[in-house]
Design a protein around this motif. Structure first.
Motif, short mmCIF file in Angstrom:
data_model
loop_
_atom_site.label_atom_id
_atom_site.label_comp_id
_atom_site.label_asym_id
_atom_site.label_seq_id
_atom_site.Cartn_x
_atom_site.Cartn_y
_atom_site.Cartn_z
N LYS A 1 0.83 -1.21 0.00
CA LYS A 1 0.00 0.00 0.00
C LYS A 1 0.87 1.26 0.00
O LYS A 1 0.57 2.23 -0.69
CB LYS A 1 -0.95 0.01 1.18
CG LYS A 1 -1.91 1.19 1.11
CD LYS A 1 -3.00 1.13 2.12
CE LYS A 1 -3.92 2.33 1.93
NZ LYS A 1 -4.97 2.36 2.89
N LEU A 2 1.96 1.25 0.76
CA LEU A 2 2.87 2.39 0.74
C LEU A 2 3.49 2.60 -0.64
O LEU A 2 3.65 3.72 -1.10
CB LEU A 2 4.00 2.19 1.75
CG LEU A 2 3.71 2.54 3.20
CD1 LEU A 2 4.84 2.05 4.09
CD2 LEU A 2 3.52 4.03 3.35
N SER A 3 3.85 1.51 -1.29
CA SER A 3 4.55 1.58 -2.57
C SER A 3 3.65 1.91 -3.75
O SER A 3 4.02 2.70 -4.61
CB SER A 3 5.26 0.25 -2.86
OG SER A 3 6.21 -0.02 -1.87
N VAL A 4 2.49 1.29 -3.81
CA VAL A 4 1.62 1.42 -4.97
C VAL A 4 0.51 2.43 -4.74
O VAL A 4 -0.02 3.02 -5.67
CB VAL A 4 1.05 0.04 -5.37
CG1 VAL A 4 0.12 0.12 -6.56
CG2 VAL A 4 2.19 -0.92 -5.68
N GLY A 5 0.15 2.64 -3.48
CA GLY A 5 -0.88 3.63 -3.16
C GLY A 5 -2.25 3.03 -2.89
O GLY A 5 -3.15 3.71 -2.42
N ILE A 6 -2.42 1.74 -3.19
CA ILE A 6 -3.67 1.05 -2.91
C ILE A 6 -3.33 -0.33 -2.35
O ILE A 6 -2.25 -0.86 -2.61
CB ILE A 6 -4.55 0.90 -4.17
CG1 ILE A 6 -3.81 0.20 -5.31
CG2 ILE A 6 -5.10 2.25 -4.62
CD1 ILE A 6 -4.65 -0.08 -6.53
N PRO A 7 -4.25 -0.93 -1.59
CA PRO A 7 -3.99 -2.28 -1.06
C PRO A 7 -3.88 -3.31 -2.19
O PRO A 7 -4.43 -3.10 -3.28
CB PRO A 7 -5.22 -2.56 -0.19
CG PRO A 7 -5.86 -1.24 0.06
CD PRO A 7 -5.50 -0.37 -1.10
N PRO A 8 -3.20 -4.43 -1.94
CA PRO A 8 -2.98 -5.41 -3.00
C PRO A 8 -4.26 -5.97 -3.61
O PRO A 8 -4.35 -6.15 -4.82
CB PRO A 8 -2.16 -6.52 -2.33
CG PRO A 8 -2.04 -6.18 -0.91
CD PRO A 8 -2.53 -4.80 -0.69
#
Length: 186
Positions: free
Chosen positions: A114-121
């Motif tokens: 979430k930190l990296s992509v901006g949304i939960p997996p």
């Protein structure tokens, strides 16, 4: 000592990320005429990698800093997870399997993704499945129930619910407005 605290590490990481994104875009361009699906996959991977980075102001300069330096995933981890998700969209994808893929705990994986992509997996997986369904609706005349199952969604009802939430209209209405004329393609 973390990677971001090493002198010049930001510059090296920025170059690596830039080189990887450049390679993915060049690969997409090279395969565009012969294999549009492969081209689309290259572009999607480049997008995921770009989302996993952020612009940071440092001493008046713009530099790319991987979010991994603030407990996110490293770009290679994001790329590996994205590739796995893309290749397994039509099957069940478990959080534990994604975490094992990059050798982190399940909890760490969910937070870092979430930190990296901006949304939960699982939101990312849902978006990718809806994108796949949209492409199928646009390019095939398969019934909605088959499109739903082929794109990894449970059933036609599930497809309609998530499609309407994402695009603001039913899959049938979207198909009528956007479908490629299959008779002209043949």
């Amino acid at each position: 000592m973390t990677l971001s605290s090493q002198p010049g590490a930001d510059h090296v990481d920025g170059e690596r990320i830039s080189a990887t994104v450049s390679f993915l875009i060049e690969s997409a361009a090279a395969s565009f005429e012969t294999n549009k699906d492969a081209s689309r996959d290259f572009l999607k991977r480049a997008c995921v990698l770009l989302r996993a980075t952020r612009r940071v102001e440092r001493r008046g300069e713009n530099s790319l800093e991987p979010r991994a330096t603030v407990n996110g995933l490293a770009p290679w981890q994001v790329n590996r997870v994205a590739a796995y998700i893309d290749s397994h969209l039509t099957t069940q994808i478990r959080g534990g399997d994604l975490a094992k893929l990059i050798n982190v705990s399940k909890g760490q994986f969910f937070r870092a993704f979430k930190l990296s992509v901006g949304i939960p997996p699982f939101e990312y997986i849902r978006q990718r499945r809806v994108d796949l369904a949209r492409e199928m609706l646009k390019r095939t005349s398969e019934p909605m129930s088959q499109v739903a199952i082929a794109s990894g969604l449970c059933d036609q009802s599930h497809l309609c619910r998530v499609f309407r939430r994402t695009f603001g209209q039913s899959p049938g209405a979207w198909r009528r407005a956007n479908a490629v004329d299959l008779e002209q393609r043949a």
